[in-house]
Design an enzyme around this catalytic site. Structure first.
Site, mmCIF file in Angstrom:
data_model
loop_
_atom_site.group_PDB
_atom_site.id
_atom_site.type_symbol
_atom_site.label_atom_id
_atom_site.label_comp_id
_atom_site.label_asym_id
_atom_site.label_seq_id
_atom_site.Cartn_x
_atom_site.Cartn_y
_atom_site.Cartn_z
ATOM 1 N N CYS A 1 0.791 -1.673 0.080
ATOM 2 C CA CYS A 1 0.095 -0.351 0.066
ATOM 3 C C CYS A 1 1.008 0.748 0.405
ATOM 4 O O CYS A 1 0.662 2.235 -0.996
ATOM 5 C CB CYS A 1 -0.788 -0.337 1.243
ATOM 6 S SG CYS A 1 -1.904 1.297 0.992
ATOM 7 N N CYS B 1 -8.155 -1.817 7.686
ATOM 8 C CA CYS B 1 -9.355 -1.242 7.891
ATOM 9 C C CYS B 1 -10.908 -2.507 7.373
ATOM 10 O O CYS B 1 -10.933 -2.421 8.381
ATOM 11 C CB CYS B 1 -9.244 -0.287 7.466
ATOM 12 S SG CYS B 1 -9.834 -0.141 5.939
#
Length: 487
Positions: A136, A269
């Protein structure tokens, strides 16, 4: 900005230093396209965002149905949304309002799906344990976001000038730097501008491990304002500023106070609060049961596993057999076998080194110290050899104390056999594989995870772990592997 205390204080520190700051929030997971069996839950808080004339969705938002974005079907039961994206975006806006800066929300959900999430699933299907946080950072935070900055006004010397006059003169478009709340340092050569990535002051929070696959060309335009602080200090600073900005003692918690008291986010998340990460993966990957064997592929079968992607080297296997603590030693994809050993400190879990692939040098080339070490190691004159047998340190997981090690490239012939080549920048740079040997045995070397190499405090780069090196006493026990490695 994520809505947490680190990125919030990053913005506040830069603003207080006189920078013209804009808060950018990245939306990386699309709930609406994730699955049809999701049940939306209402937001936990509401914030007035009318003050934000610049708070708009990015023009880079794409329809999830195009350009290769194909959400995978799920089989999991109906459940609430796991990700706190909407609440985090509201927190970012509230913090920016308190600081006095604009906020913008950018949508990178399509890019995240294609470049991070699907790659992660493919790695699990290969029987490996990937690190999506590293991907990421490389692909999204310091990849797509950097490119967005360049396309929308420019970054660094490339930013444009609008020609619109303001009280301060000509208003310039774009940004000088991209700043984040990572705990790391960047040092730039005052003459050349060449950037180096260094460990943060707070060794417990140091995040260079997650930044190890960035490039020097990107680091030139990056600021890490928290480099000199430790986490407790950052929280105290947030609470102190929040208290000083309150209008009276009866005020509710300010936005920065909320950020300081907010529970630190861990992991991905959208996985949410679940007992096992494997439960999440089962919504995308089909579990294929197979045998569980002791010590090796020829060992006794003691049970059946629930799909290899749910197991990681060094972790408890969940297998019940006698009264032993069975720990994962390896996953063998060709035979769909889970190999376990008895005890968390079993000798077989410890390896003298590993083979790494897809090496990334932050500077773009191997460091001179490595070339000097390799030249000295290959020298027939013992007087020319370096006294330090382990000139570097490396980590195979975040927060591990850097371990002394030596590294050497593996040159292969067209047939895949190891050959000897001269030690040159070109040869070492072109090497696909590297052998890393540690001074001390390392526990639970997991294929797919990231190895990060350091020269004292400087992060030199990272690579993907392909396999661990077997200890000589166990090399003969598993005929399914090559003599020197375990897949």
């Amino acid at each position: 900005m994520s809505g947490g205390v680190d990125s919030s204080m990053c913005a506040h520190i830069l603003h207080s230093q006189g920078y013209d700051v804009t808060g950018l929030y990245m939306h990386n997971w699309n709930h609406d396209e994730e699955t049809q069996d999701e049940v939306e839950t209402p937001p936990t808080s509401q914030h007035n965002t009318t003050y934000l004339s610049e708070s708009t969705l990015s023009t880079e938002h794409h329809s999830p149905g195009g350009n290769g974005y194909k959400p995978m079907p799920r089989t999991a039961p109906i459940r609430p949304k796991a990700c706190t994206s909407d609440r985090d975006w509201a927190d970012v806006q509230s913090v920016c309002a308190q600081i006095g800066i604009p906020a913008r929300r950018l949508d990178f959900s399509r890019q995240y799906w294609n470049q991070v999430f699907q790659v992660m699933l493919q790695e699990y299907e290969r029987g490996r344990t990937p690190n999506p946080d590293v991907s990421c950072n490389r692909e999204i935070k310091f990849g797509e976001l950097v490119e967005w900055c360049r396309r929308n006004g420019g970054l660094g010397k490339d930013r444009g000038v609008s020609g619109v006059r303001s009280s301060g003169g000509v208003r310039e478009e774009g940004w000088d730097y991209l700043a984040t709340g990572h705990y790391a340092r960047v040092e730039r050569d005052p003459e050349t501008g060449v950037a180096r990535l260094l460990r943060a002051k707070d060794s417990n929070k140091d995040q260079t491990y997650y930044l190890s696959t960035l490039s020097e060309s990107v680091l030139r335009h990056v600021l890490f304002p928290l480099a000199q602080y430790d986490k407790p200090t950052v929280k105290r600073m947030a609470l102190a500023f929040a208290s000083s900005s309150a209008t009276n003692q009866d005020d509710e918690l300010t936005s920065l106070q909320n950020a300081a008291l907010k529970k630190e986010s861990m992991g991905i998340c959208f996985v949410g609060q679940r007992k096992r990460f494997g439960d999440f993966l089962k919504e995308y990957l089909d579990p294929l049961p197979g045998p569980v064997r002791i010590n090796g592929l020829g060992g006794e079968v003691i049970g059946t596993h629930k799909g290899l992607f749910q197991y990681t080297v060094g972790q408890a296997s969940g297998v019940i057999h006698k009264h032993n603590k069975w720990v994962v030693l390896k996953t063998d994809l060709p035979s769909n076998t889970l190999v376990v050993v008895d005890g968390t400190q079993n000798d077989r879990l410890f390896s003298p080194g590993l083979i790494a692939e897809d090496w990334h040098w932050i500077s773009g080339a191997p460091p001179k110290k490595l070339l000097q070490f390799l030249t000295a190691t290959n020298s027939t004159n013992t007087k020319d050899k370096q006294n330090d047998e382990y000139p570097f340190t490396a980590q195979i997981r975040h927060r591990q104390i850097p371990q002394p090690c030596a590294i050497e490239p593996i040159f292969e012939s067209a047939a895949g056999n190891e050959v000897s080549l001269s030690t040159t920048v070109a040869n070492v740079s072109s090497a696909r594989l590297f052998r890393v040997r540690f001074k001390d045995l390392q526990r639970a070397v997991a294929p797919g995870q990231i190895l990060v190499l350091y020269d004292q405090d400087e992060c030199l780069g990272g690579a993907v772990i392909k396999s661990s090196l077997l200890r000589p006493e166990y090399a003969h026990e598993d005929s399914g592997n090559q003599p020197s490695t375990v897949n």
